[in-house]
Design a protein around this motif. Structure first.
Motif, PDB file in Angstrom:
ATOM      1  N   ARG A  34      -5.184  13.839  -1.490  1.00 40.55           N
ATOM      2  CA  ARG A  34      -4.530  12.655  -0.743  1.00 40.55           C
ATOM      3  C   ARG A  34      -4.909  11.207  -1.700  1.00 40.55           C
ATOM      4  N   GLN A  35      -4.047  10.467  -1.856  1.00 37.74           N
ATOM      5  CA  GLN A  35      -4.336   9.323  -2.412  1.00 37.74           C
ATOM      6  C   GLN A  35      -3.960   8.023  -1.774  1.00 37.74           C
ATOM      7  N   ARG A  36      -4.878   7.164  -1.647  1.00 39.87           N
ATOM      8  CA  ARG A  36      -4.362   6.054  -1.108  1.00 39.87           C
ATOM      9  C   ARG A  36      -4.699   4.769  -2.064  1.00 39.87           C
ATOM     10  N   VAL A  37      -3.543   3.814  -2.224  1.00 37.59           N
ATOM     11  CA  VAL A  37      -3.168   2.941  -3.053  1.00 37.59           C
ATOM     12  C   VAL A  37      -3.228   1.737  -2.426  1.00 37.59           C
ATOM     13  N   ILE A  38      -3.646   0.650  -3.076  1.00 37.95           N
ATOM     14  CA  ILE A  38      -3.669  -0.810  -2.561  1.00 37.95           C
ATOM     15  C   ILE A  38      -3.173  -1.438  -3.678  1.00 37.95           C
ATOM     16  N   THR A  93       2.534  17.403  -8.255  1.00 39.01           N
ATOM     17  CA  THR A  93       3.985  16.961  -7.662  1.00 39.01           C
ATOM     18  C   THR A  93       3.546  16.449  -6.311  1.00 39.01           C
ATOM     19  N   VAL A  94       4.125  15.441  -6.108  1.00 37.74           N
ATOM     20  CA  VAL A  94       3.968  14.567  -4.755  1.00 37.74           C
ATOM     21  C   VAL A  94       4.795  15.503  -3.800  1.00 37.74           C
ATOM     22  N   ALA A 113       0.722  -1.258   0.015  1.00 38.99           N
ATOM     23  CA  ALA A 113       0.041  -0.032  -0.080  1.00 38.99           C
ATOM     24  C   ALA A 113       0.928   1.249   0.061  1.00 38.99           C
ATOM     25  N   ALA A 114       0.435   2.489  -0.578  1.00 37.43           N
ATOM     26  CA  ALA A 114       1.118   3.621  -0.250  1.00 37.43           C
ATOM     27  C   ALA A 114      -0.049   4.671  -0.335  1.00 37.43           C
ATOM     28  N   THR A 115       0.585   5.803   0.361  1.00 33.57           N
ATOM     29  CA  THR A 115      -0.278   7.088   0.613  1.00 33.57           C
ATOM     30  C   THR A 115       0.633   8.099   0.179  1.00 33.57           C
ATOM     31  N   LEU A 116      -0.002   9.015  -0.796  1.00 28.98           N
ATOM     32  CA  LEU A 116       0.533  10.273  -1.371  1.00 28.98           C
ATOM     33  C   LEU A 116      -0.295  11.480  -1.063  1.00 28.98           C
ATOM     34  N   TYR A 174       5.258   4.366   2.520  1.00 35.40           N
ATOM     35  CA  TYR A 174       4.723   2.949   2.006  1.00 35.40           C
ATOM     36  C   TYR A 174       4.415   1.811   3.133  1.00 35.40           C
ATOM     37  N   GLN A 175       3.413   0.969   2.679  1.00 34.44           N
ATOM     38  CA  GLN A 175       3.223  -0.181   3.581  1.00 34.44           C
ATOM     39  C   GLN A 175       3.955  -1.457   2.657  1.00 34.44           C
ATOM     40  N   PHE A 176       4.639  -2.357   3.463  1.00 36.18           N
ATOM     41  CA  PHE A 176       5.103  -3.389   2.675  1.00 36.18           C
ATOM     42  C   PHE A 176       4.694  -4.825   3.086  1.00 36.18           C
ATOM     43  N   SER A 177       4.716  -5.775   2.178  1.00 33.77           N
ATOM     44  CA  SER A 177       4.302  -7.040   2.588  1.00 33.77           C
ATOM     45  C   SER A 177       4.934  -7.877   3.647  1.00 33.77           C
TER      46      SER A 177
END
Length: 291
Positions: A110-114, A281-282, A86-89, A287-290
């Motif tokens: 704000r963007q949350r990605v899985i 621009t970010v 997962a990521a948060t931008l 990040y979150q990792f497995s």
């Protein structure tokens, strides 16, 4: 004096009403996005239980990939890199609200990605006038797309949701933005790469009934310079028109051992030429990792 008093009182009442409406709209918007976020996280949890995918990047999986793709992964990843789950931008930039002209307005988002099951939620605030904003949610959650826009969280100006071309277009956005979470582009994560030439390659990904392919182009440093889809659904009024869609990525920086872009520009390719509509621009990236 009485007239002045009543005029002042009216102004005060209008200000109080505007503040109250703004607060109510903000609460409605927060509640709505929280519900969508729960759906995004639930889809992630459901898929994680039986995930067959490796938890770390193994450089040996590059064998047999097109040459520019191998150069890309060697440039952005180190052997043993944990796979991003997962990521948060947070991002800031300008957005063109006009489909034909130039009506650029500043935005923050704000963007949350899985990454598995693939999905994202983009929650943006586009400033229109002092104190007036358009709130936009763009998302791909559990195989469905959503584009919802309101003024101040109160008055809906766009609301499209469901499957079909809408879902395909939102999933395409997830895939095009994968250089922000580059382990999602690995073959071990389900991406099929095919050579085009020494500076570009096609990448194909599948989620449920949706299969799509994007062209990625690479620069001299081996990094992804741009992406292109030959057809993506663009909303024009109440209709969806299929157009080519392109984006450019730049301003690469190192985060958590990975080299990722921090600036992007996206455009529709109309018959009269490219029509840019997003420059961002970010400003922060986590990040979150497995496990």
């Amino acid at each position: 004096m009485k007239l002045l008093f009543w005029f002042g009182l009216l102004v005060c009442l209008l200000v109080v009403a505007a503040v109250g409406l703004s607060a109510y709209g903000a609460k409605r918007w927060r509640d709505s996005t929280r519900s969508l976020t729960r759906g995004l996280e639930a889809a992630r949890s459901d898929d994680k239980a039986a995930s067959p995918f490796p938890k770390r990047y193994d450089a040996r999986e590059l064998e047999g990939l097109p040459a520019p793709v191998q150069r890309y992964f060697r440039a952005v990843l180190k052997d043993g890199q944990p796979i991003i789950s997962a990521a948060t931008l947070n991002m800031a930039g300008t957005f063109n609200l006009s489909p034909t002209g130039a009506q650029w307005k500043p935005f923050t988002a704000r963007q949350r990605v899985i990454t598995r099951r693939p999905g994202f939620l983009w929650d943006a605030r586009i400033s229109m006038l002092p104190g007036v904003a358009v709130r936009v949610v763009d998302s791909y959650i559990a195989g469905e797309g959503l584009l919802h826009a309101t003024i101040q969280g109160l008055f809906t100006v766009a609301d499209a949701r469901g499957g079909g071309e809408l879902a395909r277009g939102e999933f395409m956005r997830f895939f095009a933005e994968a250089p922000w979470y580059p382990t999602a582009l690995l073959p071990s994560q389900g991406v099929l790469w095919e050579a085009v030439d020494d500076a570009s390659a096609n990448a194909t990904i599948v989620d449920g009934p949706i299969t799509l392919t994007l062209l990625f182009r690479f620069n001299d440093a081996g990094l992804i310079d741009s992406f292109r889809a030959e057809l993506r659904g663009a909303g024009v009024g109440n209709e969806m028109v299929m157009l080519p869609w392109e984006g450019r990525l730049s301003n690469y920086q190192v985060r958590d051992g990975m080299t990722v872009p921090f600036t992007g520009e996206v455009a529709w390719i109309r018959p009269e030429g490219p029509k840019p509509y997003f420059v961002g621009t970010v400003t922060s990236l986590t990040y979150q990792f497995s496990p």
